[in-house]
Motif scaffolding. Structure first.
Motif, PDB file in Angstrom:
ATOM      1  N   VAL A  43      30.313 -34.482 -30.846  1.00 11.91           N
ATOM      2  CA  VAL A  43      29.163 -33.729 -30.360  1.00 11.91           C
ATOM      3  C   VAL A  43      29.183 -32.333 -30.963  1.00 11.91           C
ATOM      4  CG1 VAL A  43      29.031 -34.994 -28.178  1.00 11.91           C
ATOM      5  CG2 VAL A  43      30.417 -32.906 -28.314  1.00 11.91           C
ATOM      6  N   GLN A  44      28.062 -31.654 -30.832  1.00 12.23           N
ATOM      7  CA  GLN A  44      27.988 -30.267 -31.291  1.00 12.23           C
ATOM      8  C   GLN A  44      28.425 -29.322 -30.166  1.00 12.23           C
ATOM      9  OE1 GLN A  44      23.949 -29.729 -32.768  1.00 12.23           O
ATOM     10  NE2 GLN A  44      24.674 -30.129 -34.852  1.00 12.23           N
ATOM     11  N   ALA A  45      28.817 -28.150 -30.569  1.00 10.94           N
ATOM     12  CA  ALA A  45      29.191 -27.133 -29.590  1.00 10.94           C
ATOM     13  C   ALA A  45      28.043 -26.902 -28.612  1.00 10.94           C
ATOM     14  CB  ALA A  45      29.554 -25.839 -30.301  1.00 10.94           C
ATOM     15  N   GLY A  46      28.394 -26.773 -27.345  1.00 12.06           N
ATOM     16  CA  GLY A  46      27.395 -26.569 -26.298  1.00 12.06           C
ATOM     17  C   GLY A  46      26.947 -27.839 -25.614  1.00 12.06           C
ATOM     18  N   ALA A  47      27.290 -28.979 -26.199  1.00 13.82           N
ATOM     19  CA  ALA A  47      26.879 -30.265 -25.628  1.00 13.82           C
ATOM     20  C   ALA A  47      27.797 -30.660 -24.477  1.00 13.82           C
ATOM     21  CB  ALA A  47      26.889 -31.331 -26.709  1.00 13.82           C
ATOM     22  N   SER A  48      27.468 -31.795 -23.874  1.00  8.65           N
ATOM     23  CA  SER A  48      28.242 -32.330 -22.759  1.00  8.65           C
ATOM     24  C   SER A  48      28.701 -33.746 -23.058  1.00  8.65           C
ATOM     25  CB  SER A  48      27.405 -32.347 -21.477  1.00  8.65           C
ATOM     26  OG  SER A  48      27.026 -31.048 -21.077  1.00  8.65           O
ATOM     27  N   LEU A  49      29.802 -34.116 -22.449  1.00 10.83           N
ATOM     28  CA  LEU A  49      30.298 -35.485 -22.484  1.00 10.83           C
ATOM     29  C   LEU A  49      30.861 -35.811 -21.107  1.00 10.83           C
ATOM     30  CD1 LEU A  49      32.346 -35.829 -25.820  1.00 10.83           C
ATOM     31  CD2 LEU A  49      30.255 -37.069 -25.228  1.00 10.83           C
ATOM     32  N   ASN A  74      37.617 -47.670  -8.764  1.00  4.43           N
ATOM     33  CA  ASN A  74      38.882 -47.490  -9.490  1.00  4.43           C
ATOM     34  C   ASN A  74      38.673 -46.673 -10.767  1.00  4.43           C
ATOM     35  OD1 ASN A  74      40.148 -48.997  -7.536  1.00  4.43           O
ATOM     36  ND2 ASN A  74      41.130 -50.402  -8.949  1.00  4.43           N
ATOM     37  N   THR A  75      37.912 -45.614 -10.672  1.00  2.00           N
ATOM     38  CA  THR A  75      37.552 -44.849 -11.852  1.00  2.00           C
ATOM     39  C   THR A  75      37.673 -43.352 -11.585  1.00  2.00           C
ATOM     40  OG1 THR A  75      36.012 -46.584 -12.559  1.00  2.00           O
ATOM     41  CG2 THR A  75      35.757 -44.439 -13.583  1.00  2.00           C
ATOM     42  N   VAL A  76      38.169 -42.644 -12.578  1.00  2.00           N
ATOM     43  CA  VAL A  76      38.195 -41.190 -12.543  1.00  2.00           C
ATOM     44  C   VAL A  76      37.370 -40.680 -13.722  1.00  2.00           C
ATOM     45  CG1 VAL A  76      40.348 -41.023 -13.860  1.00  2.00           C
ATOM     46  CG2 VAL A  76      39.669 -39.150 -12.369  1.00  2.00           C
ATOM     47  N   TYR A  77      36.711 -39.555 -13.512  1.00  2.00           N
ATOM     48  CA  TYR A  77      35.790 -39.017 -14.506  1.00  2.00           C
ATOM     49  C   TYR A  77      36.185 -37.597 -14.891  1.00  2.00           C
ATOM     50  CZ  TYR A  77      32.916 -42.761 -12.522  1.00  2.00           C
ATOM     51  OH  TYR A  77      32.456 -43.966 -12.070  1.00  2.00           O
ATOM     52  N   LEU A  78      35.762 -37.217 -16.081  1.00  4.72           N
ATOM     53  CA  LEU A  78      35.867 -35.820 -16.498  1.00  4.72           C
ATOM     54  C   LEU A  78      34.524 -35.440 -17.114  1.00  4.72           C
ATOM     55  CD1 LEU A  78      37.784 -33.368 -16.689  1.00  4.72           C
ATOM     56  CD2 LEU A  78      38.172 -34.029 -19.078  1.00  4.72           C
ATOM     57  N   GLN A  79      33.756 -34.661 -16.374  1.00  5.11           N
ATOM     58  CA  GLN A  79      32.501 -34.139 -16.887  1.00  5.11           C
ATOM     59  C   GLN A  79      32.799 -32.881 -17.680  1.00  5.11           C
ATOM     60  OE1 GLN A  79      29.286 -35.401 -16.620  1.00  5.11           O
ATOM     61  NE2 GLN A  79      28.776 -33.747 -18.066  1.00  5.11           N
ATOM     62  N   MET A  80      32.422 -32.893 -18.937  1.00  5.73           N
ATOM     63  CA  MET A  80      32.735 -31.796 -19.853  1.00  5.73           C
ATOM     64  C   MET A  80      31.427 -31.162 -20.302  1.00  5.73           C
ATOM     65  SD  MET A  80      35.360 -34.159 -22.053  1.00  5.73           S
ATOM     66  CE  MET A  80      36.151 -32.864 -22.988  1.00  5.73           C
ATOM     67  N   ASN A  81      31.206 -29.932 -19.890  1.00  4.43           N
ATOM     68  CA  ASN A  81      29.991 -29.204 -20.260  1.00  4.43           C
ATOM     69  C   ASN A  81      30.341 -28.028 -21.165  1.00  4.43           C
ATOM     70  OD1 ASN A  81      28.498 -30.925 -18.569  1.00  4.43           O
ATOM     71  ND2 ASN A  81      28.719 -29.547 -16.811  1.00  4.43           N
ATOM     72  N   SER A  82      29.335 -27.534 -21.842  1.00  3.46           N
ATOM     73  CA  SER A  82      29.507 -26.353 -22.711  1.00  3.46           C
ATOM     74  C   SER A  82      30.710 -26.520 -23.624  1.00  3.46           C
ATOM     75  CB  SER A  82      29.654 -25.088 -21.862  1.00  3.46           C
ATOM     76  OG  SER A  82      28.539 -24.900 -21.022  1.00  3.46           O
ATOM     77  N   LEU A  83      30.762 -27.641 -24.293  1.00  6.56           N
ATOM     78  CA  LEU A  83      31.929 -27.951 -25.125  1.00  6.56           C
ATOM     79  C   LEU A  83      32.061 -26.965 -26.276  1.00  6.56           C
ATOM     80  CD1 LEU A  83      31.700 -31.798 -24.983  1.00  6.56           C
ATOM     81  CD2 LEU A  83      33.755 -30.482 -24.443  1.00  6.56           C
ATOM     82  N   LYS A  84      33.310 -26.688 -26.625  1.00 14.35           N
ATOM     83  CA  LYS A  84      33.636 -25.764 -27.703  1.00 14.35           C
ATOM     84  C   LYS A  84      34.455 -26.493 -28.758  1.00 14.35           C
ATOM     85  CE  LYS A  84      34.152 -22.010 -24.311  1.00 14.35           C
ATOM     86  NZ  LYS A  84      35.085 -20.986 -23.769  1.00 14.35           N
ATOM     87  N   PRO A  85      34.438 -26.014 -29.993  1.00 17.08           N
ATOM     88  CA  PRO A  85      35.253 -26.653 -31.028  1.00 17.08           C
ATOM     89  C   PRO A  85      36.734 -26.743 -30.637  1.00 17.08           C
ATOM     90  CG  PRO A  85      33.672 -25.198 -32.042  1.00 17.08           C
ATOM     91  CD  PRO A  85      33.547 -24.979 -30.555  1.00 17.08           C
ATOM     92  N   GLN A 141      39.039 -40.019 -28.250  1.00 13.79           N
ATOM     93  CA  GLN A 141      38.878 -38.842 -29.109  1.00 13.79           C
ATOM     94  C   GLN A 141      37.605 -38.077 -28.748  1.00 13.79           C
ATOM     95  OE1 GLN A 141      40.859 -37.655 -31.856  1.00 13.79           O
ATOM     96  NE2 GLN A 141      39.480 -35.900 -31.659  1.00 13.79           N
ATOM     97  N   VAL A 142      37.753 -36.783 -28.601  1.00 15.68           N
ATOM     98  CA  VAL A 142      36.612 -35.888 -28.431  1.00 15.68           C
ATOM     99  C   VAL A 142      36.631 -34.906 -29.590  1.00 15.68           C
ATOM    100  CG1 VAL A 142      35.597 -34.055 -27.022  1.00 15.68           C
ATOM    101  CG2 VAL A 142      36.537 -36.103 -25.925  1.00 15.68           C
ATOM    102  N   THR A 143      35.529 -34.853 -30.325  1.00 16.70           N
ATOM    103  CA  THR A 143      35.412 -33.938 -31.453  1.00 16.70           C
ATOM    104  C   THR A 143      34.167 -33.088 -31.263  1.00 16.70           C
ATOM    105  OG1 THR A 143      36.471 -35.539 -32.922  1.00 16.70           O
ATOM    106  CG2 THR A 143      35.277 -33.717 -33.949  1.00 16.70           C
ATOM    107  N   VAL A 144      34.359 -31.774 -31.296  1.00 23.91           N
ATOM    108  CA  VAL A 144      33.255 -30.848 -31.094  1.00 23.91           C
ATOM    109  C   VAL A 144      33.065 -30.052 -32.379  1.00 23.91           C
ATOM    110  CG1 VAL A 144      32.299 -29.016 -29.656  1.00 23.91           C
ATOM    111  CG2 VAL A 144      33.883 -30.690 -28.661  1.00 23.91           C
TER     112      VAL A 144
END
Length: 123
Positions: free
Chosen positions: A12-18, A77-88, A118-121
């Motif tokens: 994703v690009q910087a500023g996006a969410s996953l 049976n699930t855990v989540y990680l909401q990632m906002n305002s992603l940075k490189p 893998q998360v790539t910003v």
């Protein structure tokens, strides 16, 4: 025993969410604390966020406070990680882990680990 499978990573690009998900097998999931950790190339694995077995306590690394949110759904049976305002600098492999005391302290021993996603910003 519990098996963990992460999903939701991507480019994703910087500023996006996953939103990362971690699906766990086994009937004991609801009694385990869960955590997300990450490892960037050339660096050691580090703590991102953890959550107690009830979901009532959460802990975050300073670098992600206010941007990331950990949550869990014991019925799924699930855990989540909401990632906002992603940075490189968030670029890393993200791992889900389970901790059997249930408290979810970041420095506890996490006994079960997933394979990572893998998360790539990009900037």
């Amino acid at each position: 025993q519990v098996q963990l499978v992460e999903s939701g990573g991507g480019l994703v690009q910087a500023g996006a969410s996953l939103r990362l998900s971690c699906a766990a097998s086994g009937r004991t999931f609801s009694s385990y604390a869960m955590g997300w950790f990450c490892q960037a190339p050339g660096k050691e694995r580090e703590f991102v966020a953890t959550i107690s077995w009830t979901g009532g306590s959460t802990y975050y690394a300073d670098s992600v406070k206010g941007r990331f949110t950990i949550s869990r759904d014991n019925a799924k049976n699930t855990v989540y990680l909401q990632m906002n305002s992603l940075k490189p600098e968030d670029t890393a492999v993200y791992y889900c882990a389970a901790e059997t005391t249930g408290w979810g302290f970041p420095n506890a021993r996490y006994d079960y680990w997933g394979q990572g996603t893998q998360v790539t910003v990009s900037s």
